[in-house]
Design a protein around this motif. Structure first.
Motif, PDB file in Angstrom:
ATOM      1  N   VAL A 138      20.953  42.493  38.467  1.00  0.00           N
ATOM      2  CA  VAL A 138      21.976  42.110  39.712  1.00  0.00           C
ATOM      3  C   VAL A 138      23.324  42.391  39.218  1.00  0.00           C
ATOM      4  CG1 VAL A 138      22.622  40.195  41.187  1.00  0.00           C
ATOM      5  CG2 VAL A 138      20.128  40.331  40.247  1.00  0.00           C
ATOM      6  N   VAL A 139      23.713  43.074  40.362  1.00  0.00           N
ATOM      7  CA  VAL A 139      25.342  43.402  39.963  1.00  0.00           C
ATOM      8  C   VAL A 139      26.080  42.563  41.203  1.00  0.00           C
ATOM      9  CG1 VAL A 139      24.961  45.569  38.935  1.00  0.00           C
ATOM     10  CG2 VAL A 139      25.166  45.609  41.531  1.00  0.00           C
ATOM     11  N   LEU A 140      27.627  42.361  40.979  1.00  0.00           N
ATOM     12  CA  LEU A 140      28.178  41.958  41.855  1.00  0.00           C
ATOM     13  C   LEU A 140      29.765  42.277  41.587  1.00  0.00           C
ATOM     14  CD1 LEU A 140      29.943  39.156  40.870  1.00  0.00           C
ATOM     15  CD2 LEU A 140      27.527  38.164  40.677  1.00  0.00           C
ATOM     16  N   SER A 141      30.513  41.741  42.525  1.00  0.00           N
ATOM     17  CA  SER A 141      32.061  41.992  42.623  1.00  0.00           C
ATOM     18  C   SER A 141      32.625  40.628  42.738  1.00  0.00           C
ATOM     19  CB  SER A 141      32.680  43.216  43.463  1.00  0.00           C
ATOM     20  OG  SER A 141      31.980  44.520  42.892  1.00  0.00           O
ATOM     21  N   GLY A 162      33.279  45.681  33.920  1.00  0.00           N
ATOM     22  CA  GLY A 162      34.341  46.684  34.289  1.00  0.00           C
ATOM     23  C   GLY A 162      35.300  46.084  35.434  1.00  0.00           C
ATOM     24  N   ALA A 163      36.589  46.424  35.623  1.00  0.00           N
ATOM     25  CA  ALA A 163      37.586  46.120  36.681  1.00  0.00           C
ATOM     26  C   ALA A 163      38.086  47.287  37.278  1.00  0.00           C
ATOM     27  CB  ALA A 163      38.652  45.422  35.694  1.00  0.00           C
ATOM     28  N   THR A 164      38.513  47.185  38.303  1.00  0.00           N
ATOM     29  CA  THR A 164      39.205  48.045  39.201  1.00  0.00           C
ATOM     30  C   THR A 164      40.186  47.671  40.123  1.00  0.00           C
ATOM     31  OG1 THR A 164      37.487  48.170  41.105  1.00  0.00           O
ATOM     32  CG2 THR A 164      37.140  49.560  39.329  1.00  0.00           C
ATOM     33  N   SER A 165      41.021  48.371  40.513  1.00  0.00           N
ATOM     34  CA  SER A 165      41.942  48.040  41.599  1.00  0.00           C
ATOM     35  C   SER A 165      41.469  48.689  42.842  1.00  0.00           C
ATOM     36  CB  SER A 165      43.415  48.414  41.262  1.00  0.00           C
ATOM     37  OG  SER A 165      44.054  47.643  40.197  1.00  0.00           O
ATOM     38  N   GLY A 167      42.682  49.994  45.447  1.00  0.00           N
ATOM     39  CA  GLY A 167      43.697  50.698  46.346  1.00  0.00           C
ATOM     40  C   GLY A 167      44.993  50.999  45.698  1.00  0.00           C
ATOM     41  N   LEU A 168      45.665  51.659  46.328  1.00  0.00           N
ATOM     42  CA  LEU A 168      46.922  51.927  45.677  1.00  0.00           C
ATOM     43  C   LEU A 168      47.903  50.620  45.745  1.00  0.00           C
ATOM     44  CD1 LEU A 168      49.163  53.978  44.594  1.00  0.00           C
ATOM     45  CD2 LEU A 168      49.808  54.517  46.955  1.00  0.00           C
ATOM     46  N   LEU A 169      47.845  50.020  46.803  1.00  0.00           N
ATOM     47  CA  LEU A 169      48.760  48.700  46.903  1.00  0.00           C
ATOM     48  C   LEU A 169      48.052  47.710  45.800  1.00  0.00           C
ATOM     49  CD1 LEU A 169      50.668  46.997  48.229  1.00  0.00           C
ATOM     50  CD2 LEU A 169      49.144  46.341  49.924  1.00  0.00           C
ATOM     51  N   ALA A 170      46.865  47.468  45.823  1.00  0.00           N
ATOM     52  CA  ALA A 170      46.260  46.675  44.910  1.00  0.00           C
ATOM     53  C   ALA A 170      46.719  47.181  43.269  1.00  0.00           C
ATOM     54  CB  ALA A 170      44.836  46.561  44.885  1.00  0.00           C
ATOM     55  N   SER A 171      46.685  48.403  43.100  1.00  0.00           N
ATOM     56  CA  SER A 171      47.478  48.866  41.840  1.00  0.00           C
ATOM     57  C   SER A 171      48.629  48.453  41.486  1.00  0.00           C
ATOM     58  CB  SER A 171      47.278  50.377  41.645  1.00  0.00           C
ATOM     59  OG  SER A 171      45.923  50.840  41.504  1.00  0.00           O
ATOM     60  N   LEU A 172      49.439  48.380  42.335  1.00  0.00           N
ATOM     61  CA  LEU A 172      50.945  48.381  42.451  1.00  0.00           C
ATOM     62  C   LEU A 172      51.239  46.937  42.319  1.00  0.00           C
ATOM     63  CD1 LEU A 172      52.414  50.438  45.267  1.00  0.00           C
ATOM     64  CD2 LEU A 172      52.425  50.644  42.747  1.00  0.00           C
ATOM     65  N   PHE A 178      36.776  42.600  39.610  1.00  0.00           N
ATOM     66  CA  PHE A 178      35.709  42.628  38.160  1.00  0.00           C
ATOM     67  C   PHE A 178      34.443  42.570  38.714  1.00  0.00           C
ATOM     68  CE2 PHE A 178      38.780  39.044  36.504  1.00  0.00           C
ATOM     69  CZ  PHE A 178      39.585  40.150  36.046  1.00  0.00           C
ATOM     70  N   ARG A 179      33.754  43.582  37.975  1.00  0.00           N
ATOM     71  CA  ARG A 179      32.458  44.088  38.246  1.00  0.00           C
ATOM     72  C   ARG A 179      31.511  43.325  37.194  1.00  0.00           C
ATOM     73  NH1 ARG A 179      29.699  45.671  42.494  1.00  0.00           N
ATOM     74  NH2 ARG A 179      27.833  47.193  41.993  1.00  0.00           N
ATOM     75  N   TYR A 180      30.447  42.546  37.714  1.00  0.00           N
ATOM     76  CA  TYR A 180      29.773  41.821  36.700  1.00  0.00           C
ATOM     77  C   TYR A 180      28.141  42.253  36.986  1.00  0.00           C
ATOM     78  CZ  TYR A 180      32.866  38.001  35.583  1.00  0.00           C
ATOM     79  OH  TYR A 180      33.994  37.376  35.152  1.00  0.00           O
ATOM     80  N   ARG A 181      27.469  42.117  35.759  1.00  0.00           N
ATOM     81  CA  ARG A 181      26.097  42.635  35.708  1.00  0.00           C
ATOM     82  C   ARG A 181      25.090  41.501  34.876  1.00  0.00           C
ATOM     83  NH1 ARG A 181      23.219  47.663  36.110  1.00  0.00           N
ATOM     84  NH2 ARG A 181      21.234  47.523  34.684  1.00  0.00           N
ATOM     85  N   CYS A 182      23.983  41.226  35.575  1.00  0.00           N
ATOM     86  CA  CYS A 182      23.085  40.233  35.078  1.00  0.00           C
ATOM     87  C   CYS A 182      21.685  41.195  34.751  1.00  0.00           C
ATOM     88  CB  CYS A 182      22.626  39.166  35.792  1.00  0.00           C
ATOM     89  SG  CYS A 182      21.624  37.742  34.999  1.00  0.00           S
ATOM     90  N   ASP A 183      21.352  41.416  33.523  1.00  0.00           N
ATOM     91  CA  ASP A 183      20.169  42.301  33.189  1.00  0.00           C
ATOM     92  C   ASP A 183      18.961  41.135  33.269  1.00  0.00           C
ATOM     93  OD1 ASP A 183      20.722  44.904  32.963  1.00  0.00           O
ATOM     94  OD2 ASP A 183      22.044  44.262  30.962  1.00  0.00           O
TER      95      ASP A 183
END
Length: 193
Positions: A138-141, A162-165, A167-172, A178-183
């Motif tokens: 199961v994955v989630l953000s 993992g972690a992502t922004s 969009g550009l505004l979020a990056s600024l 955060f991305r999560y995973r449960c095996d």
């Protein structure tokens, strides 16, 4: 502790689900305000945009989005006949994950009913559903400001992958998702295509 019941979503839950989601998201405003610039207007606009987008997409048609596919579902938790929690699962958008995982989405429990074990029970429902359909994970953000959610997911066996922004505004603004995973141990057969 009062008892609760988890059941599959019904069309009569439409207004309660939308209200629960909007209230849950609005609770994150203070944490978001502290993190994101110091412009309350920018923060409010971003949050309102996110909530409106969610309410006009999948939550506008819960039945059509989550209850028509054998690999999707939507549950609500009830206390005294009132919807106090919700969670959904569906195939992930990431094509690389589609064959092996399902994605947990829209987890929310009303503020008054937190600490009752409802979030853990809803999460467990998603994990059982996923395992029963033969998927191995199961994955989630979740956002960086949703610290209680991160703790819940980690207590249920999820790990941050993992972690992502978004969009550009979020990056600024140094805002991350955060991305999560449960095996899942002992998964059933491979999922049908």
């Amino acid at each position: 502790m009062a008892s609760y019941r988890i059941r599959q979503y019904q069309d009569k839950d439409f207004d309660a689900v939308r209200t629960l989601f909007a209230r849950g998201m609005l609770e994150h405003m203070p944490a978001g305000y502290r993190h994101v610039l110091r412009s309350a207007r920018v923060q409010l606009e971003l949050l309102v945009l996110f909530v409106l987008q969610a309410l006009s997409t999948d939550l506008a048609d819960v039945h059509g989005t989550y209850l028509r596919s054998p690999h999707s579902c939507f549950w609500v938790a009830e206390v005294g006949g009132a919807v106090v929690g919700m969670v959904a699962v569906e195939p992930p958008e990431d094509p690389a994950e589609r064959e092996v995982a399902l994605e947990l989405k829209r987890m929310s429990v009303s503020k008054e009913h937190r600490g009752w074990g409802i979030s853990g029970a809803l999460c467990g429902e998603v994990l059982r559903f996923t395992r029963a359909r033969g998927f191995g994970a199961v994955v989630l953000s979740t956002s960086m400001v949703q610290v209680a959610a991160q703790r819940l997911y980690e207590s249920q066996g999820f790990r941050k992958v993992g972690a992502t922004s978004p969009g550009l505004l979020a990056s600024l603004l140094c805002f991350q998702i955060f991305r999560y995973r449960c095996d899942l141990p002992g998964r059933a057969a491979a999922p049908p295509h």
